[in-house]
Motif scaffolding. Structure first.
Motif, PDB file in Angstrom:
ATOM      1  N   ASP A 343       0.785  -1.229   0.000  1.00  0.00           N
ATOM      2  CA  ASP A 343       0.000   0.000   0.000  1.00  0.00           C
ATOM      3  C   ASP A 343       0.818   1.280   0.000  1.00  0.00           C
ATOM      4  OD1 ASP A 343      -2.411  -1.618   0.411  1.00  0.00           O
ATOM      5  OD2 ASP A 343      -1.588  -1.917   2.424  1.00  0.00           O
ATOM      6  N   ALA A 344       2.060   1.248   0.470  1.00  0.00           N
ATOM      7  CA  ALA A 344       2.854   2.467   0.617  1.00  0.00           C
ATOM      8  C   ALA A 344       4.324   2.173   0.355  1.00  0.00           C
ATOM      9  CB  ALA A 344       2.691   3.048   2.026  1.00  0.00           C
ATOM     10  N   SER A 345       5.036   3.183  -0.086  1.00  0.00           N
ATOM     11  CA  SER A 345       6.462   3.027  -0.369  1.00  0.00           C
ATOM     12  C   SER A 345       7.237   2.761   0.911  1.00  0.00           C
ATOM     13  CB  SER A 345       6.998   4.283  -1.054  1.00  0.00           C
ATOM     14  OG  SER A 345       6.766   5.421  -0.254  1.00  0.00           O
ATOM     15  N   PHE A 346       8.311   1.980   0.773  1.00  0.00           N
ATOM     16  CA  PHE A 346       9.188   1.699   1.912  1.00  0.00           C
ATOM     17  C   PHE A 346      10.646   1.583   1.479  1.00  0.00           C
ATOM     18  CE2 PHE A 346       7.531  -2.213   0.154  1.00  0.00           C
ATOM     19  CZ  PHE A 346       8.649  -3.040   0.030  1.00  0.00           C
ATOM     20  N   THR A 405       6.982   5.056  -5.751  1.00  0.00           N
ATOM     21  CA  THR A 405       6.738   3.685  -5.308  1.00  0.00           C
ATOM     22  C   THR A 405       5.553   3.582  -4.359  1.00  0.00           C
ATOM     23  OG1 THR A 405       8.550   4.028  -3.715  1.00  0.00           O
ATOM     24  CG2 THR A 405       9.055   2.831  -5.740  1.00  0.00           C
ATOM     25  N   THR A 406       4.739   4.621  -4.308  1.00  0.00           N
ATOM     26  CA  THR A 406       3.387   4.506  -3.738  1.00  0.00           C
ATOM     27  C   THR A 406       2.355   4.513  -4.856  1.00  0.00           C
ATOM     28  OG1 THR A 406       3.988   5.509  -1.616  1.00  0.00           O
ATOM     29  CG2 THR A 406       1.666   5.580  -2.246  1.00  0.00           C
ATOM     30  N   PHE A 407       2.538   5.390  -5.824  1.00  0.00           N
ATOM     31  CA  PHE A 407       1.606   5.413  -6.966  1.00  0.00           C
ATOM     32  C   PHE A 407       1.455   4.028  -7.595  1.00  0.00           C
ATOM     33  CE2 PHE A 407       2.012  10.126  -7.371  1.00  0.00           C
ATOM     34  CZ  PHE A 407       0.691  10.431  -7.671  1.00  0.00           C
ATOM     35  N   ASP A 408       2.560   3.300  -7.732  1.00  0.00           N
ATOM     36  CA  ASP A 408       2.488   2.049  -8.489  1.00  0.00           C
ATOM     37  C   ASP A 408       1.750   0.935  -7.750  1.00  0.00           C
ATOM     38  OD1 ASP A 408       4.371   1.220  -6.616  1.00  0.00           O
ATOM     39  OD2 ASP A 408       5.984   0.890  -8.060  1.00  0.00           O
ATOM     40  N   ARG A 409       1.323   1.196  -6.531  1.00  0.00           N
ATOM     41  CA  ARG A 409       0.548   0.225  -5.779  1.00  0.00           C
ATOM     42  C   ARG A 409      -0.967   0.441  -5.914  1.00  0.00           C
ATOM     43  NH1 ARG A 409       5.485   0.301  -4.018  1.00  0.00           N
ATOM     44  NH2 ARG A 409       6.309  -1.346  -2.672  1.00  0.00           N
ATOM     45  N   TRP A 410      -1.356   1.493  -6.628  1.00  0.00           N
ATOM     46  CA  TRP A 410      -2.771   1.869  -6.680  1.00  0.00           C
ATOM     47  C   TRP A 410      -3.211   2.107  -8.123  1.00  0.00           C
ATOM     48  CZ3 TRP A 410      -5.658   1.683  -2.311  1.00  0.00           C
ATOM     49  CH2 TRP A 410      -4.950   1.564  -1.116  1.00  0.00           C
ATOM     50  N   PRO A 411      -3.989   1.178  -8.705  1.00  0.00           N
ATOM     51  CA  PRO A 411      -4.477   1.397 -10.068  1.00  0.00           C
ATOM     52  C   PRO A 411      -5.481   2.549 -10.164  1.00  0.00           C
ATOM     53  CG  PRO A 411      -5.390  -0.615  -9.148  1.00  0.00           C
ATOM     54  CD  PRO A 411      -4.335  -0.157  -8.195  1.00  0.00           C
ATOM     55  N   VAL A 412      -6.195   2.802  -9.061  1.00  0.00           N
ATOM     56  CA  VAL A 412      -7.086   3.962  -8.967  1.00  0.00           C
ATOM     57  C   VAL A 412      -6.789   4.661  -7.648  1.00  0.00           C
ATOM     58  CG1 VAL A 412      -9.477   4.750  -8.717  1.00  0.00           C
ATOM     59  CG2 VAL A 412      -8.921   2.965 -10.385  1.00  0.00           C
ATOM     60  N   MET A 413      -6.637   5.980  -7.692  1.00  0.00           N
ATOM     61  CA  MET A 413      -6.444   6.765  -6.479  1.00  0.00           C
ATOM     62  C   MET A 413      -7.528   7.834  -6.424  1.00  0.00           C
ATOM     63  SD  MET A 413      -2.292   7.196  -6.324  1.00  0.00           S
ATOM     64  CE  MET A 413      -2.260   7.888  -4.677  1.00  0.00           C
TER      65      MET A 413
END
Length: 430
Positions: A343-346, A405-413
């Motif tokens: 869900d979030a960058s790390f 590397t947070t955007f790429d975890r969410w196909p829709v924001m």
């Protein structure tokens, strides 16, 4: 400006992360559903974009480039969202920067007309795609990088065989020993430039490029020294190519500047002394959302090195937040939260707890002294101070580091206003 109708018409349902159960509607209708993040209308975790921060950041960077005399070609890899690209272009961006051939497919699918591929184009399928687009669309303005004579030969052979009526426009990339790509000396770069010039009419030398973000050292002073050397080498190559008449027609493009040291490339203007028009191109991408830790620290350093940014007023604002629930308080001083690596960058820093909210609260409250200790795929371990107000079922807002590397975890924001009402949504294409 971009061809976004297919995105707006695309169906969003409850198989998409962060979307309420029973949903099935076009993306364009999400903002009209009346969903409120803090009223439990949407499942958590949810990554959201704060609309006011996006608008502020886009305008801030527009004013920054006006202050420095650069033009902006933001790196789209940050969001991979054509809807955000459209905002950047409407605000005056010169074009969009890409990193991969797959990025090119997305950009062209939605109508981006000027693309700087900040990479070497060596994929045969990618080369064919670029040549076909240059042939098909006379308005397509494409640039990519070269750092070796071998790459020049590869591009020349493909272009010559294709019958493409226009040249592939190239920038010679400048690197450093121990860095990433890029010619390792001024002389090597000029040799590559000569090879491009000799490959006319199929190739055209249009400028010089460097990326300072891969030059970081243990000490800030050494980092700045490395960047200074790269900028000096870029200027030397540009001046040398100009003196030999290697550049093709049009302004000479000199491009550097990611999201960490974008205050330094403007110094190129006083180093060049070119005989022809020069265009300084900045490629920062993360500015559009900024972040709550990593880039925020770089922004403080930029403000110290470049006091003139104070003329722009408030700096960039964090626009991405990830909200999650406290699901367990299994032992004193520890909360387990419904957010994790999915869900979030790390990759740079762990998420930062910023705020908390309970159903009976009018607005979120600041959350000091709390720290994420580690992440599992779907869980965060949060260390609590003795006076933590948190209870099971409370919501926590996390700031992130490294938006890419947070955007790429969410196909829709979802996009929210300052009261956390959902007012819009974006799609990403990773």
């Amino acid at each position: 400006m971009l061809a976004l109708q297919d995105i707006w018409d695309s169906l969003v349902d409850d198989c998409t992360k962060g979307i309420p159960a029973g949903t099935g509607l076009p993306l364009c209708d999400i903002g009209g559903q009346g969903w409120r993040l803090l009223a439990g209308d949407t499942p958590l975790p949810a990554a959201v974009l704060r609309q006011s921060a996006i608008e502020h950041n886009v305008d801030w960077m527009r004013r920054f480039t006006g202050l420095t005399g650069m033009v902006l070609c933001p790196h789209g890899k940050t969001s991979m969202s054509p809807q955000l690209f459209d905002r950047q272009l409407e605000a005056g961006a010169w074009g969009m920067t890409a990193a991969t051939v797959s990025h090119l497919h997305v950009y062209r699918r939605f109508g981006v007309q000027r693309i700087l591929l900040a990479n070497q184009l060596v994929d045969p399928a990618g080369i064919r795609f670029v040549l076909s687009e240059l042939t098909r669309d006379p308005g397509f303005d494409f640039y990519c990088l070269v750092d070796s004579v071998a790459t020049v030969a590869m591009l020349h052979d493909a272009a010559a065989k294709s019958g493409c009526p226009r040249p592939i426009q190239l920038l010679v990339e400048i690197g450093q020993a121990g860095g990433r790509t890029g010619a390792r000396s001024v002389q090597q770069a000029i040799e590559v430039a000569r090879a491009v010039h000799a490959a006319a009419p199929h190739l055209a030398l249009r400028g010089v490029e460097g990326f300072e973000g891969v030059l970081e050292a243990a000490e800030p002073a050494e980092t700045l020294a490395r960047i200074e050397k790269m900028l000096g080498d870029m200027a030397a190559v540009a001046v040398g190519c100009d003196a030999e008449g290697l550049f093709a027609d049009g302004p000479v493009i000199v491009s550097a500047g990611g999201s960490q040291y974008y205050d330094l490339p403007p110094s190129l203007a006083r180093r060049l002394g070119m005989s022809r028009e020069t265009l300084l191109v900045l490629r920062s991408g993360c500015y559009i959302t900024h972040d709550s830790s990593w880039f925020s620290e770089y922004a403080k350093a930029i403000a110290q090195r470049m006091p003139a940014v104070g003329e722009l007023g408030e700096g960039l604002r964090p626009a991405i937040e990830v909200w999650a629930y406290v699901q367990s308080l299994p032992e004193p001083g520890l909360a387990i939260v419904t957010m994790g690596k999915r869900d979030a960058s790390f990759d740079v820093h762990l998420p930062t707890p910023l705020k908390w909210h309970r159903d009976n609260m009018a607005a979120p409250a600041a959350l000091a002294g709390h720290q994420v200790l580690k992440l599992n795929d779907q869980h965060a371990y949060v260390a609590l101070p003795d006076d933590s107000p948190l209870a099971v079922g409370d919501r926590i807002c996390f700031g992130i580091a490294h938006p890419c590397t947070t955007f790429d975890r969410w196909p829709v924001m979802m996009v929210v206003d300052d009261d956390y009402r959902v007012v819009d949504a974006i799609r990403t294409f990773f």
